[in-house]
Write an enzyme that holds these catalytic residues in place. Structure first.
Site, PDB file in Angstrom:
ATOM      1  N   GLY A 293       0.812  -1.218   0.000  1.00  0.00           N
ATOM      2  CA  GLY A 293       0.000   0.000   0.000  1.00  0.00           C
ATOM      3  C   GLY A 293       0.840   1.260   0.000  1.00  0.00           C
TER       4      GLY A 293
ATOM      5  CD  GLU B  68      -7.306   8.031   3.989  1.00  0.00           C
ATOM      6  OE1 GLU B  68      -6.855   8.200   2.839  1.00  0.00           O
ATOM      7  OE2 GLU B  68      -7.476   6.912   4.492  1.00  0.00           O
TER       8      GLU B  68
HETATM    9  C1  FAD Z   1      -8.121  -1.303   9.050  1.00  0.00           C
HETATM   10  C2  FAD Z   1      -7.531  -0.796   7.789  1.00  0.00           C
HETATM   11  C3  FAD Z   1      -8.338  -0.131   6.878  1.00  0.00           C
HETATM   12  C4  FAD Z   1      -7.808   0.307   5.650  1.00  0.00           C
HETATM   13  N1  FAD Z   1      -8.643   0.894   4.736  1.00  0.00           N
HETATM   14  C5  FAD Z   1      -8.175   1.145   3.476  1.00  0.00           C
HETATM   15  C6  FAD Z   1      -9.041   1.619   2.449  1.00  0.00           C
HETATM   16  O1  FAD Z   1     -10.229   1.866   2.671  1.00  0.00           O
HETATM   17  N2  FAD Z   1      -8.549   1.778   1.195  1.00  0.00           N
HETATM   18  C7  FAD Z   1      -7.249   1.530   0.910  1.00  0.00           C
HETATM   19  O2  FAD Z   1      -6.856   1.685  -0.248  1.00  0.00           O
HETATM   20  N3  FAD Z   1      -6.388   1.107   1.862  1.00  0.00           N
HETATM   21  C8  FAD Z   1      -6.827   0.894   3.142  1.00  0.00           C
HETATM   22  N4  FAD Z   1      -5.963   0.447   4.116  1.00  0.00           N
HETATM   23  C9  FAD Z   1      -4.585   0.185   3.749  1.00  0.00           C
HETATM   24  C10 FAD Z   1      -3.547   1.121   4.356  1.00  0.00           C
HETATM   25  O3  FAD Z   1      -3.620   2.395   3.754  1.00  0.00           O
HETATM   26  C11 FAD Z   1      -2.183   0.423   4.165  1.00  0.00           C
HETATM   27  O4  FAD Z   1      -2.150  -0.639   5.088  1.00  0.00           O
HETATM   28  C12 FAD Z   1      -1.008   1.331   4.361  1.00  0.00           C
HETATM   29  O5  FAD Z   1      -0.928   2.298   3.335  1.00  0.00           O
HETATM   30  C13 FAD Z   1       0.317   0.542   4.363  1.00  0.00           C
HETATM   31  O6  FAD Z   1       0.393  -0.330   3.297  1.00  0.00           O
HETATM   32  P1  FAD Z   1       0.743  -1.883   3.554  1.00  0.00           P
HETATM   33  O7  FAD Z   1      -0.119  -2.374   4.657  1.00  0.00           O
HETATM   34  O8  FAD Z   1       0.680  -2.600   2.273  1.00  0.00           O
HETATM   35  O9  FAD Z   1       2.238  -1.891   4.111  1.00  0.00           O
HETATM   36  P2  FAD Z   1       3.569  -1.880   3.221  1.00  0.00           P
HETATM   37  O10 FAD Z   1       3.482  -0.837   2.188  1.00  0.00           O
HETATM   38  O11 FAD Z   1       3.879  -3.263   2.808  1.00  0.00           O
HETATM   39  O12 FAD Z   1       4.625  -1.442   4.320  1.00  0.00           O
HETATM   40  C14 FAD Z   1       4.960  -2.321   5.426  1.00  0.00           C
HETATM   41  C15 FAD Z   1       5.798  -1.533   6.418  1.00  0.00           C
HETATM   42  O13 FAD Z   1       6.998  -1.107   5.783  1.00  0.00           O
HETATM   43  C16 FAD Z   1       7.140   0.294   5.894  1.00  0.00           C
HETATM   44  N5  FAD Z   1       7.716   0.811   4.658  1.00  0.00           N
HETATM   45  C17 FAD Z   1       7.276   0.652   3.392  1.00  0.00           C
HETATM   46  N6  FAD Z   1       8.078   1.276   2.512  1.00  0.00           N
HETATM   47  C18 FAD Z   1       9.056   1.860   3.255  1.00  0.00           C
HETATM   48  C19 FAD Z   1      10.209   2.669   2.948  1.00  0.00           C
HETATM   49  N7  FAD Z   1      10.473   3.041   1.692  1.00  0.00           N
HETATM   50  N8  FAD Z   1      11.009   3.073   3.960  1.00  0.00           N
HETATM   51  C20 FAD Z   1      10.734   2.702   5.237  1.00  0.00           C
HETATM   52  N9  FAD Z   1       9.665   1.955   5.598  1.00  0.00           N
HETATM   53  C21 FAD Z   1       8.845   1.540   4.619  1.00  0.00           C
HETATM   54  C22 FAD Z   1       5.739   0.839   6.082  1.00  0.00           C
HETATM   55  O14 FAD Z   1       5.756   2.067   6.731  1.00  0.00           O
HETATM   56  C23 FAD Z   1       5.124  -0.264   6.936  1.00  0.00           C
HETATM   57  O15 FAD Z   1       5.479  -0.029   8.270  1.00  0.00           O
HETATM   58  C24 FAD Z   1      -6.452   0.087   5.363  1.00  0.00           C
HETATM   59  C25 FAD Z   1      -5.618  -0.541   6.306  1.00  0.00           C
HETATM   60  C26 FAD Z   1      -6.151  -0.974   7.500  1.00  0.00           C
HETATM   61  C27 FAD Z   1      -5.244  -1.673   8.480  1.00  0.00           C
END
Ligand code: FAD
Length: 392
Positions: free
Chosen positions: A146, A255
């Site tokens: 994400g 947001e």
């Molecule tokens: C309850 C809930 C509701 C949500 N609702 C929505 C929604 O309605 N629509 C939607 O589109 N999304 C939604 N999300 C998704 C949310 O926006 C993402 O979980 C978030 O953007 C992080 O993406 P990811 O979980 O894929 O983590 P990843 O992108 O895989 O990242 C994992 C970890 O690595 C860290 N990281 C990643 N890249 C880097 C970097 N370059 N340097 C250092 N650290 C890094 C991140 O900060 C994180 O801690 C929701 C999430 C939750 C938990």
């Protein structure tokens, strides 16, 4: 804001610097709505893992869903960000953020349609959303990640008058019951310049959604979405083809302010609840609050909450009056999640074993902390975005 003779954060008068009589009456109306419709049911809905769909039309009756939408489609235009801050605070007073997150997914799903959709699209979608009959969701995040939006993999290939959409989305709020999804898809080559936004309807053949279980926000509907050869009319393109990335990035601004306001308001609940408890609970012959170590925890909470609230309100003012404060928004979202984390930890500690028990507001808020630190842009991404904006 005066903290002497503290009883509750929610009894504090609204600052005249930012709020007027309309905000004040909105606060009273919203409080009545939350006290009647949400607070008495929140424990049950969290246990059941969902809240009733009827809450949407009830919220619409009050005007909650109409804010910021064009009048000709049933909306109430010209409401500023301070109304959203008040709404977040009143929702938080009920003791959790799960209901709010699903109830207002239109605030993230709809802006691209309102700002860039065709008149036909707006006329078809907006009236149902603002009346609470239909639900809108935003689908950006994918199983592959994400944070790196520019790397998204869901494809939309043009075939005649349609796009054929294949791929999946993850953690989508209102995912199982939304009627309209604003979906980020790849219509072009790799990277940010190949991304578009499509409106995809729930009943499109090939679309399915499965519910996800979570650490917190149990009453919120969170789902994985699957698109298997979904045929989407080209009229459902939102904005221009391959120009979706900047729309998505712009959509994050409001947001992030909303998430910050909610996180800080939940921190306020933690302090309110634990102060009330510490005034009653006795250990070693005196009230908890009469122990210096305990009352210093409250000063530390109040210090962080006050600073965060001031930053939230200043940032909202900048959003209304200056150019978009991207740096401040990144930092304030980060700061609010940290304030919430600190206050939830300290509040559970003050409650002792009772703070670990199901049904206690601070126990629920403790479990909700991480979603405010991850959702809508994680802490790490917020720091990096601020750093880039500051051009170090
Ligand atoms: C309850 C809930 C509701 C949500 N609702 C929505 C929604 O309605 N629509 C939607 O589109 N999304 C939604 N999300 C998704 C949310 O926006 C993402 O979980 C978030 O953007 C992080 O993406 P990811 O979980 O894929 O983590 P990843 O992108 O895989 O990242 C994992 C970890 O690595 C860290 N990281 C990643 N890249 C880097 C970097 N370059 N340097 C250092 N650290 C890094 C991140 O900060 C994180 O801690 C929701 C999430 C939750 C938990």
């Amino acid at each position: 804001m005066a903290l002497s003779d503290f009883t509750s954060w929610f009894d504090q008068p609204l600052s005249k610097l930012y709020y007027n009589e309309d905000h004040e009456s909105w606060r009273h109306m919203y409080r009545r709505f939350v006290d009647k419709e949400i607070a008495p049911n929140l424990d049950d809905w969290e246990d059941q893992g969902i809240f009733p769909r009827e809450l949407y039309p009830k919220a619409a009756q009050l005007g909650v869903l109409q804010m910021g939408y064009p009048e000709e489609y049933g909306g109430v235009p010209d409401t500023d960000h301070f109304f959203s801050i008040i709404s977040a605070q009143e929702q938080a007073r009920s003791g959790g953020g799960g209901v709010n997150s699903s109830l207002i997914t239109h605030t993230i799903g709809m802006p691209p349609i309102v700002n860039l959709g065709t008149e036909e699209m707006k006329a078809k979608i907006i009236p149902g959303i603002v009346s609470g009959e239909k639900i809108s969701a935003l689908a950006i995040t994918e199983p592959s990640g994400g944070s790196d939006v520019a790397a998204l993999q869901t494809t939309a290939k043009r075939e005649g008058d349609h796009y054929i959409v294949n791929g999946s989305k993850m953690f989508i709020t209102s995912g199982t019951r939304a009627d309209f999804f604003t979906v980020a898809v790849r219509t072009g080559g790799l990277g940010r310049s190949g991304i578009s936004l499509l409106l995809i309807e729930k009943d499109t053949p090939g679309f399915t959604a499965t519910s996800l279980k979570k650490m917190g926000w149990h009453s919120s509907d969170t789902a994985a979405l699957y698109f298997n050869d979904c045929k989407v009319p080209v009229e459902n393109l939102i904005g221009k083809e391959n120009e979706g990335f900047s729309i998505i990035v712009g959509n994050f601004n409001a947001e992030r302010l909303g998430l910050a306001a909610m996180a800080n308001a939940l921190a306020m609940v933690c302090m309110d609840e634990s102060v009330a408890w510490a005034r009653e609970r006795k250990t070693f012959g005196k009230r908890l609050i009469d122990h210096q170590v305990i009352r210093h925890k409250f000063v530390e909470m109040a210090k962080r909450i006050s600073a965060t609230q001031a930053f939230i309100e200043k940032t909202a003012w900048q959003m209304e009056n200056e150019s978009m404060p991207i740096t401040e928004l990144s930092m304030v979202k980060l700061m609010a999640a940290e304030t919430m984390e600190f206050c939830a930890r300290e509040a559970v500690q003050v409650f002792g074993g009772s703070g670990f028990m199901h049904g206690n507001k601070v126990e629920r808020i403790y479990r909700e902390v991480r979603v405010y630190a991850i959702g809508g842009g994680s802490e790490e991404i917020m720091r990096e975005l601020a750093a880039k904006q500051m051009a170090f």
